[in-house]
Design a protein around this motif. Structure first.
Motif, short mmCIF file in Angstrom:
data_model
loop_
_atom_site.label_atom_id
_atom_site.label_comp_id
_atom_site.label_asym_id
_atom_site.label_seq_id
_atom_site.Cartn_x
_atom_site.Cartn_y
_atom_site.Cartn_z
N GLY A 188 2.83 12.55 -4.07
CA GLY A 188 4.00 11.94 -4.67
C GLY A 188 3.98 10.41 -4.63
O GLY A 188 3.31 9.79 -3.80
N THR A 189 4.74 9.80 -5.52
CA THR A 189 4.79 8.34 -5.60
C THR A 189 5.40 7.72 -4.35
O THR A 189 4.96 6.66 -3.91
N LYS A 190 6.41 8.34 -3.77
CA LYS A 190 7.00 7.82 -2.52
C LYS A 190 5.99 7.92 -1.38
O LYS A 190 5.85 6.99 -0.57
N ARG A 191 5.29 9.04 -1.30
CA ARG A 191 4.26 9.23 -0.28
C ARG A 191 3.20 8.15 -0.39
O ARG A 191 2.81 7.54 0.61
N GLN A 192 2.72 7.90 -1.61
CA GLN A 192 1.71 6.87 -1.83
C GLN A 192 2.22 5.50 -1.39
O GLN A 192 1.49 4.72 -0.77
N LYS A 193 3.45 5.19 -1.71
CA LYS A 193 4.04 3.90 -1.37
C LYS A 193 4.12 3.72 0.15
O LYS A 193 3.76 2.66 0.68
N LEU A 194 4.58 4.74 0.85
CA LEU A 194 4.70 4.65 2.30
C LEU A 194 3.34 4.55 2.98
O LEU A 194 3.19 3.87 4.01
N LEU A 195 2.33 5.20 2.41
CA LEU A 195 0.97 5.09 2.94
C LEU A 195 0.43 3.68 2.73
O LEU A 195 -0.18 3.09 3.64
N ARG A 196 0.65 3.13 1.53
CA ARG A 196 0.18 1.77 1.25
C ARG A 196 0.82 0.76 2.20
O ARG A 196 0.19 -0.20 2.64
N GLU A 197 2.09 0.97 2.50
CA GLU A 197 2.82 0.05 3.37
C GLU A 197 2.49 0.26 4.84
O GLU A 197 2.92 -0.53 5.69
N GLY A 198 1.74 1.32 5.17
CA GLY A 198 1.36 1.58 6.54
C GLY A 198 2.47 2.17 7.39
O GLY A 198 2.37 2.22 8.62
N PHE A 199 3.52 2.66 6.73
CA PHE A 199 4.65 3.22 7.46
C PHE A 199 4.36 4.64 7.95
O PHE A 199 4.87 5.06 8.98
N ILE A 200 3.54 5.37 7.21
CA ILE A 200 3.16 6.73 7.60
C ILE A 200 1.63 6.84 7.63
O ILE A 200 0.93 6.01 7.03
N MET A 201 1.13 7.86 8.32
CA MET A 201 -0.31 8.11 8.40
C MET A 201 -0.60 9.55 7.99
O MET A 201 0.21 10.45 8.24
N GLU A 202 -1.75 9.75 7.36
CA GLU A 202 -2.17 11.10 7.00
C GLU A 202 -2.73 11.83 8.22
O GLU A 202 -3.40 11.23 9.06
N LYS A 203 -2.46 13.12 8.27
CA LYS A 203 -2.97 13.93 9.39
C LYS A 203 -2.97 15.40 8.98
O LYS A 203 -2.04 15.86 8.31
N ALA A 204 -4.00 16.12 9.35
CA ALA A 204 -4.02 17.57 9.15
C ALA A 204 -3.05 18.19 10.15
O ALA A 204 -3.21 18.02 11.36
#
Length: 238
Positions: A188-204
Motif C-alpha cells: 500500500g501507498t501508506k506502507r511505502q511512505k512509512l517505510l521510506r520515512e523509516g518509521f516502520i521496518m519490514e519483518k517476517a
C-alpha cells in the motif's frame, strides 16, 4: 463526463478495472505522487498507459469541502464515534475518501465522508490469494471476509505468515518499535511512505509469534498509525 448520484462517470466500455483510493484531508490531497506512481506501475505491468489524475478538488461536492482554516475557526469537530481510541474529530471529521476506478482511462470517480471502522477483533484466515495490484473487483477478498465469524475483520495469513486485513496493511508494535509484514498482499501507498520515512521496518511475522507483539495497527491511504485504529494482539482469534 457526466455526473450520476454523486459520482462522476466516464462513459467507457467496462473492462478489468483497477482501483485507487485517495485521502483528502482538510481540503488537501494526500500523497498524490504515491498514488500516481502506483497507477503507472500497474499500467506498465498490464501493458497500457496510465491516465493522469484530474483536478479532484474541483470535482469535490461543496458539502464535502472543508479547509484547515474552517476547522481552526470552529475549534475542530467532535469525534465521529465514541470508543475509537485516539481518533480526533479534527482529523477524521475532515477526511474525504476519493475512489477512482480506471484502466486506460478513468471510469469513475466518487467521494464520501470517511468514517473509520471500529475494529476490536480479528480472525486469522489462511489463504493463497494474489492481490499484488489494487483491483476494483474485490470479490476474492469479500469471499475471505465471510470467514470472520463474530469478529470485526480478518487477518490474512499466507503459509502461516501475517499479510494484511481485507482492506488494510498492518503494523505491529513491540515497545517503541513498529514492524510491518515483509510480504503483504498489497504494498500500500501508506506502507511505502512509512517505510521510506523509516518509521516502520519490514519483518517476517508468523502467526505463531503474534504474542511477541503488543498491538496491531491498521493502515491504508485513509488511516495512519496516529489515527490509532488498533487492537491488542490478544484480540486476534485463531
Amino acid at each position: 463526463m457526466r455526473k450520476r448520484s454523486g459520482k462522476y462517470i466516464y462513459p467507457f466500455k467496462f473492462q478489468d478495472m483497477f482501483l485507487e483510493t485517495i485521502c483528502i484531508l482538510q481540503g488537501e490531497i494526500q500523497n498524490r505522487e504515491g498514488h500516481q506512481e502506483r497507477m503507472q506501475r500497474t499500467a506498465s505491468h498490464f501493458g497500457f498507459k496510465a491516465p493522469g489524475l484530474p483536478d479532484l478538488l474541483s470535482l469535490l461536492a461543496t458539502e464535502l469541502q472543508i479547509s484547515a482554516e474552517e476547522l481552526r475557526d470552529t475549534g475542530g469537530l467532535q469525534n465521529i464515534k465514541d470508543g475509537i481510541r485516539g481518533v480526533t474529530g479534527q482529523r477524521q471529521g475532515s477526511k474525504v475518501k476519493c475512489r477512482i476506478v480506471y484502466h486506460e482511462s478513468i471510469r469513475e470517480i466518487s467521494f464520501e465522508r470517511y468514517i473509520p471502522k471500529l475494529i476490536t477483533s480479528l480472525k486469522l484466515v489462511e489463504a493463497s490469494l494474489d492481490y499484488s495490484f489494487k483491483l476494483a473487483d474485490r470479490s476474492s477478498l469479500n469471499d475471505l471476509l465471510l470467514q470472520k465469524g463474530t469478529c470485526d475483520e480478518i487477518l490474512i495469513t499466507r503459509n502461516g505468515f501475517i499479510t494484511d486485513t481485507s482492506y488494510s496493511n498492518v503494523v505491529l508494535s513491540r515497545g517503541e518499535q513498529f514492524f510491518t509484514p515483509e510480504n503483504p498482499l498489497l504494498n500500500g501507498t501508506k506502507r511505502q511512505k512509512l517505510l521510506r520515512e523509516g518509521f516502520i521496518m519490514e519483518k517476517a511475522i508468523h502467526r505463531d509469534s503474534l504474542r511477541e507483539y503488543d498491538r496491531i495497527y491498521l493502515i491504508n491511504a485513509m488511516l495512519d498509525i496516529e489515527d490509532n485504529i488498533s487492537l491488542s494482539v490478544l484480540n486476534v482469534i485463531y
